[in-house]
Write an enzyme that holds these catalytic residues in place. Structure first.
Site, PDB file in Angstrom:
ATOM      1  N   ARG A   1       0.855  -1.177   0.000  1.00  0.00           N
ATOM      2  CA  ARG A   1       0.000   0.000   0.000  1.00  0.00           C
ATOM      3  C   ARG A   1       0.895   1.232   0.000  1.00  0.00           C
ATOM      4  O   ARG A   1       1.862   1.308   0.754  1.00  0.00           O
ATOM      5  CB  ARG A   1      -0.923   0.028   1.237  1.00  0.00           C
ATOM      6  CG  ARG A   1      -2.073  -0.965   1.172  1.00  0.00           C
ATOM      7  CD  ARG A   1      -3.103  -0.553   0.124  1.00  0.00           C
ATOM      8  NE  ARG A   1      -4.286  -1.409   0.118  1.00  0.00           N
ATOM      9  CZ  ARG A   1      -4.454  -2.447  -0.673  1.00  0.00           C
ATOM     10  NH1 ARG A   1      -3.489  -2.810  -1.512  1.00  0.00           N
ATOM     11  NH2 ARG A   1      -5.576  -3.140  -0.644  1.00  0.00           N
TER      12      ARG A   1
ATOM     13  N   GLU B   1      -3.595   7.744  -5.274  1.00  0.00           N
ATOM     14  CA  GLU B   1      -3.736   7.152  -6.606  1.00  0.00           C
ATOM     15  C   GLU B   1      -5.003   7.661  -7.274  1.00  0.00           C
ATOM     16  O   GLU B   1      -6.012   7.870  -6.595  1.00  0.00           O
ATOM     17  CB  GLU B   1      -3.773   5.620  -6.494  1.00  0.00           C
ATOM     18  CG  GLU B   1      -2.494   5.037  -5.928  1.00  0.00           C
ATOM     19  CD  GLU B   1      -2.545   3.518  -5.761  1.00  0.00           C
ATOM     20  OE1 GLU B   1      -3.571   2.902  -6.138  1.00  0.00           O
ATOM     21  OE2 GLU B   1      -1.566   2.938  -5.260  1.00  0.00           O
TER      22      GLU B   1
ATOM     23  N   HIS C   1      -0.593   0.149 -10.038  1.00  0.00           N
ATOM     24  CA  HIS C   1      -1.260  -0.729  -9.079  1.00  0.00           C
ATOM     25  C   HIS C   1      -1.805  -1.977  -9.781  1.00  0.00           C
ATOM     26  O   HIS C   1      -3.014  -2.260  -9.745  1.00  0.00           O
ATOM     27  CB  HIS C   1      -2.384   0.020  -8.360  1.00  0.00           C
ATOM     28  CG  HIS C   1      -2.742  -0.586  -7.029  1.00  0.00           C
ATOM     29  ND1 HIS C   1      -3.151   0.155  -5.952  1.00  0.00           N
ATOM     30  CD2 HIS C   1      -2.760  -1.878  -6.594  1.00  0.00           C
ATOM     31  CE1 HIS C   1      -3.408  -0.643  -4.918  1.00  0.00           C
ATOM     32  NE2 HIS C   1      -3.176  -1.889  -5.292  1.00  0.00           N
TER      33      HIS C   1
END
Length: 331
Positions: free
Chosen positions: A240, A269, A288
């Site tokens: 994360r 993000e 991601h």
């Protein structure tokens, strides 16, 4: 027969969700796409009358659980539940379902790919060869480690980190890890040395971060950590983004305190192309995607839909992130 309402708070109306729609196309269920609910108010509006909700990273706060009296379960796509207030969910009798066995192999493979790409400067050499030519690319070779006989340091030693450790051991790497919550017997069985956090920084040639995001881990990897890393070492994060103080990482890269980084996740993000990390040639950036493989996600879609269906029909999902809710769960 009154239909149970299952809502999706992460997909816009009109989005094709063929697998979820197939599973939930049953007489006793109405499946509704409520749009991308990016605020607690939007989430609450979407789930106020729902029996179950499917979600990604939408914010499920105390306000949501306090004002959705029929809600029995929130099913999270994937592993992390850091955007869901588990304490409030438990208080209001709402189960939170997730899939802790999801994408273990995929993320371990992804972390391995990033480590090897850093070690062999794959992306940097490719870009330089294309833009500046053969000799310019070859001028970047040194310093370059062997990989074998080097040290991989893992921050956290959960399922993904353990899978990565197995891969690294096959490459004849030394593996060390920091995780005060893991039994020493687990480290011993894996052939991995348990060390302190700063020892991971000091000894590792490659540091791979696998921390879950919690209030305790938010911003845990900071300037103090980066200052203890070797100047030839690389930092890899597939966990994360917010467990890292991104400004401190950027400063460490600018000061050449570390050799480079490979990042699949970020503090916020999505990142913009103007982000400072985008201008750094020794940093690999990915949007991601560590968990992604076609078959893996198709399986997840089936599991998410079936978990919601199980609950609205009176059952309990395979995994419950807040198991203490079970004795007083809503039915």
């Amino acid at each position: 027969m009154e239909k149970k309402i299952i809502v999706h708070t992460g997909a816009k109306p009109g989005t094709e969700l063929p697998i979820e729609s197939q599973v939930l196309n049953v007489p006793d269920v109405e499946f509704i796409l409520r749009g991308r609910c990016d605020t607690p108010a939007k989430v609450l509006e979407a789930v106020r009358d729902a029996d179950a909700a499917l979600c990604g990273s939408e914010p499920y706060t105390r306000e949501v659980f306090a004002n959705a009296p029929k809600l029995k379960v929130v099913v999270r796509y994937g592993i992390g539940v850091d955007t869901i207030d588990l304490e409030a969910a438990t208080e209001y009798g709402v189960m939170v379902a997730n899939f802790p066995d999801f994408c273990i192999e995929e993320v371990a493979n992804h972390a391995l790919v990033l480590m090897l790409a850093c070690a062999k400067k794959v992306v940097q050499l490719d870009r330089t060869l294309r833009e500046k030519g053969w000799q310019a690319a070859r001028a970047l070779l040194s310093p370059m480690g062997t990989v074998h006989d080097q040290t991989l340091g893992l921050i956290a030693f959960g399922n993904i980190a353990r899978a990565f450790a197995k891969r690294a051991k096959l490459l004849r790497m030394q593996v060390i890890a920091y995780d005060p919550y893991v039994d020493p017997a687990v480290f011993a069985e894996a052939g991995v040395e348990s060390v302190g956090l700063m020892e991971v920084a000091e000894r590792s040639d490659y540091v791979s971060c696998h921390l879950p995001l919690t209030p305790q881990t938010r911003g845990m990897i900071d300037a103090a950590f980066f200052s203890r890393m070797k100047p030839t070492a690389y930092f890899i994060n597939t966990s994360r983004g917010a467990v890292v103080k991104e400004a401190d990482l950027i400063a460490a890269l600018e000061k050449k305190q570390i050799a480079g980084a490979a990042l699949d996740v970020f503090e916020k993000e999505p990142i913009e192309t103007t982000h400072p990390l985008c201008a750094m040639p020794n940093v690999i950036l990915l949007p991601h995607t560590a968990s992604y493989a076609d078959a893996t996600f198709q399986s997840l879609y089936y599991r998410v839909a079936n978990a919601a269906l199980t609950v609205v029909r009176g059952g309990v999902p395979e995994f419950v992130a807040n198991p203490e809710v079970l004795p007083h769960r809503r039915k």
